[in-house]
Design a protein around this motif. Structure first.
Motif, short mmCIF file in Angstrom:
data_model
loop_
_atom_site.label_atom_id
_atom_site.label_comp_id
_atom_site.label_asym_id
_atom_site.label_seq_id
_atom_site.Cartn_x
_atom_site.Cartn_y
_atom_site.Cartn_z
N HIS A 12 37.66 52.56 39.82
CA HIS A 12 38.80 52.20 40.66
C HIS A 12 38.32 51.59 41.98
O HIS A 12 38.85 50.57 42.42
CB HIS A 12 39.67 53.43 40.92
CG HIS A 12 40.91 53.12 41.68
ND1 HIS A 12 42.10 52.82 41.07
CD2 HIS A 12 41.15 53.03 43.01
CE1 HIS A 12 43.02 52.57 41.98
NE2 HIS A 12 42.47 52.69 43.17
N GLU A 13 37.32 52.20 42.59
CA GLU A 13 36.80 51.69 43.86
C GLU A 13 36.18 50.30 43.69
O GLU A 13 36.35 49.43 44.55
CB GLU A 13 35.77 52.66 44.44
CG GLU A 13 36.39 53.96 44.92
CD GLU A 13 35.35 55.03 45.21
OE1 GLU A 13 35.66 55.91 46.04
OE2 GLU A 13 34.25 55.00 44.61
N CYS B 180 30.21 55.15 43.16
CA CYS B 180 31.39 54.30 43.19
C CYS B 180 32.14 54.42 41.86
O CYS B 180 31.56 54.23 40.80
CB CYS B 180 30.95 52.86 43.42
SG CYS B 180 32.10 51.88 44.36
N GLU C 165 38.98 47.88 43.32
CA GLU C 165 39.66 47.72 44.61
C GLU C 165 38.88 46.76 45.51
O GLU C 165 39.46 45.87 46.16
CB GLU C 165 39.77 49.09 45.28
CG GLU C 165 40.96 49.22 46.19
CD GLU C 165 41.20 50.68 46.53
OE1 GLU C 165 40.33 51.29 47.17
OE2 GLU C 165 42.28 51.18 46.15
N LYS C 166 37.56 46.91 45.54
CA LYS C 166 36.73 46.01 46.35
C LYS C 166 36.85 44.56 45.87
O LYS C 166 36.95 43.64 46.67
CB LYS C 166 35.26 46.45 46.30
CG LYS C 166 34.99 47.71 47.08
CD LYS C 166 33.54 48.14 46.93
CE LYS C 166 33.29 49.46 47.62
NZ LYS C 166 31.89 49.90 47.47
N LEU D 38 46.69 46.93 40.64
CA LEU D 38 45.55 47.75 40.24
C LEU D 38 46.09 48.99 39.56
O LEU D 38 46.72 49.82 40.19
CB LEU D 38 44.69 48.11 41.45
CG LEU D 38 43.49 49.01 41.21
CD1 LEU D 38 42.57 48.44 40.14
CD2 LEU D 38 42.73 49.25 42.50
N THR E 17 42.11 38.84 47.36
CA THR E 17 43.27 38.82 48.26
C THR E 17 42.93 38.06 49.53
O THR E 17 43.72 37.24 50.02
CB THR E 17 43.73 40.25 48.58
OG1 THR E 17 44.05 40.92 47.37
CG2 THR E 17 44.94 40.26 49.50
N ASP F 76 45.48 52.26 37.02
CA ASP F 76 44.65 53.22 36.28
C ASP F 76 45.44 53.66 35.06
O ASP F 76 46.59 54.09 35.20
CB ASP F 76 44.34 54.44 37.15
CG ASP F 76 43.42 54.10 38.30
OD1 ASP F 76 42.21 53.94 38.05
OD2 ASP F 76 43.90 54.00 39.44
N LEU G 12 39.38 43.22 44.23
CA LEU G 12 40.73 42.72 44.56
C LEU G 12 40.84 42.40 46.04
O LEU G 12 41.56 41.46 46.43
CB LEU G 12 41.80 43.71 44.12
CG LEU G 12 42.02 43.84 42.61
CD1 LEU G 12 43.16 44.81 42.33
CD2 LEU G 12 42.29 42.50 41.96
N ASP G 13 40.15 43.17 46.89
CA ASP G 13 40.15 42.87 48.33
C ASP G 13 39.61 41.46 48.58
O ASP G 13 40.17 40.70 49.36
CB ASP G 13 39.28 43.88 49.10
CG ASP G 13 39.93 45.24 49.27
OD1 ASP G 13 41.16 45.35 49.06
OD2 ASP G 13 39.20 46.20 49.61
N ARG H 36 48.81 42.69 44.46
CA ARG H 36 47.76 43.42 43.76
C ARG H 36 48.38 44.35 42.72
O ARG H 36 49.28 45.12 43.03
CB ARG H 36 46.94 44.24 44.75
CG ARG H 36 46.18 43.40 45.73
CD ARG H 36 45.71 44.20 46.91
NE ARG H 36 44.95 45.36 46.52
CZ ARG H 36 43.68 45.56 46.85
NH1 ARG H 36 43.06 44.67 47.59
NH2 ARG H 36 43.04 46.64 46.47
N HIS I 241 44.35 44.06 37.55
CA HIS I 241 43.12 44.71 37.07
C HIS I 241 43.50 46.10 36.58
O HIS I 241 44.06 46.89 37.33
CB HIS I 241 42.08 44.82 38.18
CG HIS I 241 40.76 45.29 37.67
ND1 HIS I 241 39.70 44.45 37.50
CD2 HIS I 241 40.35 46.51 37.26
CE1 HIS I 241 38.67 45.14 37.02
NE2 HIS I 241 39.05 46.38 36.87
#
Length: 144
Positions: free
Chosen positions: A60-61, A57, A64-65, A85, A71, A87, A67-68, A83, A39
């Motif tokens: 990035h956050e 939010c 991240e959520k 991730l 995963t 930027d 991808l969590d 992962r 991502h």
């Protein structure tokens, strides 16, 4: 072939692509399949709509959520995941190619939503799918 990279962007089509790839990995009786969850957070522009809908939010956050969740889903099925991730302010297309080479990816899976000529012109970007089809020498699976 057991190193797959899936390009995720929060769209329904990339969600479908993820579930297809997860099902494919579950068929691997050797359990050697690795899924790279890619991502890219585009730092070039932030839209007003984005600020209004997610004031507390960052992009990035949110990524991240997401991808969590991906995963966790893979871990439940004993699928190895990584992962990615990232930027970036550079072209996401070039970042994808760099990650393909760096991680020795065997196949890329991504979603594609058709845009009309005018929408592509206004967007200022061509299709990531079209670009990858021209630039990489590995199989690409595209979901519509």
């Amino acid at each position: 072939m057991n190193r797959y990279m899936i390009c995720l962007d929060g769209s329904k089509v990339s969600e479908r692509a993820f579930h297809w790839l997860e099902a494919l990995a579950m068929c691997d009786i050797t359990h050697k399949t690795e899924i790279f969850l890619f991502h890219a957070v585009d730092r070039k522009a932030v839209t007003k709509l984005e600020l209004d809908t997610n004031p507390n939010c960052t992009r990035h956050e949110l990524a991240e959520k997401a991808l969590d969740e991906y995963t966790k889903s893979l871990a439940v099925n004993n699928i190895i995941s990584h992962r990615l991730l990232i930027d970036t302010k550079e072209s996401i297309k070039d970042v994808i190619i760099r990650e393909i080479e760096k991680n020795k990816i065997d196949m890329v899976v991504l979603g594609h939503e058709d845009k009309g000529r005018i929408e592509r012109l206004l967007d200022g970007r061509g299709s990531v799918c079209e670009y990858l089809l021209k630039k990489v020498d590995i199989p690409i699976t595209i979901f519509k």
